[in-house]
Scaffold this motif. Structure first.
Motif, PDB file in Angstrom:
ATOM      1  N   VAL A   1      -6.779   2.349   1.096  1.00 38.01           N
ATOM      2  CA  VAL A   1      -7.347   1.633   2.231  1.00 38.01           C
ATOM      3  C   VAL A   1      -8.632   0.968   1.733  1.00 38.01           C
ATOM      4  O   VAL A   1      -9.542   1.644   1.251  1.00 38.01           O
ATOM      5  CB  VAL A   1      -7.664   2.573   3.415  1.00 38.01           C
TER       6      VAL A   1
ATOM      7  N   PRO B   1      -3.308  -3.886   9.767  1.00 36.85           N
ATOM      8  CA  PRO B   1      -2.709  -2.552   9.888  1.00 36.85           C
ATOM      9  C   PRO B   1      -1.727  -2.524  11.057  1.00 36.85           C
ATOM     10  O   PRO B   1      -2.005  -3.073  12.128  1.00 36.85           O
ATOM     11  CB  PRO B   1      -3.913  -1.644  10.147  1.00 36.85           C
TER      12      PRO B   1
ATOM     13  N   THR C   1      -3.970  -1.130   2.463  1.00 42.38           N
ATOM     14  CA  THR C   1      -4.277  -1.507   3.835  1.00 42.38           C
ATOM     15  C   THR C   1      -5.683  -2.089   3.874  1.00 42.38           C
ATOM     16  O   THR C   1      -6.633  -1.443   3.415  1.00 42.38           O
ATOM     17  CB  THR C   1      -4.200  -0.302   4.785  1.00 42.38           C
TER      18      THR C   1
ATOM     19  N   MET D   1      -8.870  -2.969   5.927  1.00 41.82           N
ATOM     20  CA  MET D   1      -9.443  -2.404   7.153  1.00 41.82           C
ATOM     21  C   MET D   1     -10.800  -3.029   7.447  1.00 41.82           C
ATOM     22  O   MET D   1     -11.697  -3.027   6.599  1.00 41.82           O
ATOM     23  CB  MET D   1      -9.584  -0.884   7.001  1.00 41.82           C
TER      24      MET D   1
ATOM     25  N   VAL E   1      -7.044   3.049  11.837  1.00 40.70           N
ATOM     26  CA  VAL E   1      -6.418   3.279  10.535  1.00 40.70           C
ATOM     27  C   VAL E   1      -6.432   4.760  10.188  1.00 40.70           C
ATOM     28  O   VAL E   1      -5.464   5.292   9.614  1.00 40.70           O
ATOM     29  CB  VAL E   1      -7.108   2.439   9.446  1.00 40.70           C
TER      30      VAL E   1
END
Length: 479
Positions: free
Chosen positions: A232, A328, A353, A355, A363
């Motif tokens: 992430v 996401p 991902t 974010m 998330v």
């Protein structure tokens, strides 16, 4: 619930697959069954109703294609105009095409004729194909229902029905039309249902249409593929696209997911403007454009596919090294299905991902429900972690060599049946599927069926493209 995994792996022949089909598989380099195939084939070949669950990329397509063809070949039914003998229902056009691509060489070996039925294309060739007589219809529910209603297709001679990605058909709102179609098949016919998850929507179909089914589940509903690496990256709003462009400019094929069709189109333009060859895939494109874009991605003319959840299941392209959730997803199931486009059939892959500040809580909940523990890093362009996630020299392509965009076209009412009649709530993009098909070695998932179409060629593009446009002469190297 049965979970039958023999200690010594069985061959296709030992599982009961006819020699003619085994020969075709062997010629394609496919010699060892996947667990879902080992578990389900003995029951499905005997004519039992089967409920099979396996995650995306687990080999479900051959698990139903092989028994379907074997049983039709040994059956007494005759090919008749407008009265197919077997039905495979899939939620999207792309998945239907990939199933047909996997089935075609095997069906030919058994002298069986197939046809695909979905929206977004003219119905007349489909109607003529049905009139000529086919053994197997591979269809999306909406367009097939149109043909049934108009009298061009009669399901009264169906011997075997397969529901592929049943949970996704439920998510897309297809259950009412699926029930109407199944009601028109003989109640005593064999039914095979395959799905990544067996939740409440699927359970409705199971209770109504399957008779004493044998259930096989070969992995945990939440288990992500073991050889995926999850990251992430906490980015600023301004840094989101530059970071994404850096990741996608590295060598290899990448799929980037957005939540909406508009977002996919905008992000594709932004990546191409930065010299990263990208094509889009979403429900607003014509079928020809969808086919062409998948072909360009599959052949490497475009290194990046920017898609809504229409590509989250069933789309298989070899060697996708990186999946990026630019937006996401809302649900953890969508995260797992999107991520499953990489690390397929034993390969390794990376999932990223992106974010923003406002998405931290969402998330965190998403990854917890998905059962993964990603590495979370606040990052900006130039961070060394980017080259660790996506190694290699960043290359950019001159404007003249980038894929040519196709104007988006709103769907017409008549073309909605295939993967586009109703889309779930993720920005209208829909959410496809898990599929397998022909391949080399033990890698069974098929290349995109779209790659087989001559309509997929484009005048633009020169392949991977390694020369820099003048505006990108200062391209960063992998350091």
């Amino acid at each position: 619930m049965a979970d039958t995994r023999p200690s010594t792996p069985l061959s296709f022949s030992e599982l009961g697959v006819p020699a003619a089909l085994v020969s075709v598989l062997t010629e394609a380099g496919i010699t060892a069954p996947f667990p879902i195939q080992t578990a389900t084939l003995p029951d499905s070949l005997k004519g039992r109703d089967v409920l099979g669950r396996g995650r995306t990329g687990s080999g479900k397509t051959y698990a139903f294609v092989l028994p379907l063809l074997a049983r039709l070949a040994e059956g007494r039914g005759k090919r008749q105009p407008g009265r197919p003998r077997a039905l495979v229902l899939a939620p999207t056009r792309e998945l239907a095409s990939q199933i047909e691509a996997a089935m075609a060489p095997l069906a030919k070996a058994m002298n069986l004729r197939t046809i695909t039925i979905f929206g977004g294309v003219r119905p007349n060739p489909q109607i003529q194909g049905l009139r000529n007589g086919v053994d197997i219809v591979i269809a999306c529910p909406g367009r097939l229902a149109d043909h049934v209603q108009s009298g061009h297709c009669d399901l009264g001679s169906i011997e075997i029905t397969v529901l592929d990605e049943a949970d996704h058909m439920a998510d897309l709102g297809f259950l009412p039309v699926v029930r109407r179609l199944l009601d028109k098949t003989p109640s005593h016919s064999q039914r095979l249902l395959f799905s990544a998850t067996l939740d409440a929507g699927v359970d409705v179909l199971v209770k109504r249409f399957l008779h004493d089914p044998v259930t096989h589940s070969v992995d945990s509903a939440q288990s992500p593929v073991g050889n995926m690496t999850h990251h992430v990256l906490h980015v600023s709003k301004e840094g989101r696209v530059p970071v994404l462009a850096d990741l996608t400019a590295a060598p290899g094929k990448k799929i980037v997911f957005t939540r909406t069709k508009h977002g996919a189109k905008a992000l594709t333009r932004q990546l191409n403007a930065r010299g990263v060859p990208a094509v889009e895939l979403h429900g607003n494109l014509s079928q020809n454009a969808r086919t062409r874009n998948l072909t360009e991605f599959g052949t490497g003319t475009a290194r990046v596919l920017v898609a809504t959840d229409i590509a989250a299941r069933g789309i298989h392209v070899d060697d996708v090294s990186l999946v990026v959730h630019a937006d996401p997803p809302v649900e953890h199931k969508a995260y797992l299905h999107r991520s499953g486009r990489t690390a397929r059939a034993g390969a390794e892959g990376t999932v990223v991902t992106l974010m923003l500040d406002a998405q931290v809580s969402d998330v965190r909940d998403l990854t917890r429900k998905a059962g993964i523990k990603p590495t979370v890093t606040r990052i900006q362009l130039g961070d060394a972690l980017l080259t660790q996630i996506a190694p290699g020299e960043r290359t950019y392509v001159a404007e003249a060599d980038r894929p040519k965009a196709e104007p988006a076209r709103p769907s017409t009412g008549g073309g909605g049946g295939g993967g586009g009649r109703r889309r779930g709530g993720n920005g209208g993009g829909g959410a496809p599927k898990s599929s397998t098909g022909g391949g080399g070695g033990r890698r069974q998932p098929a290349k995109s069926g779209a790659g087989r179409s001559s309509a997929g060629r484009s005048s633009g593009g020169t392949g991977g493209g390694t020369h820099s446009a003048s505006s990108f002469s200062s391209a960063r190297r992998g350091r």
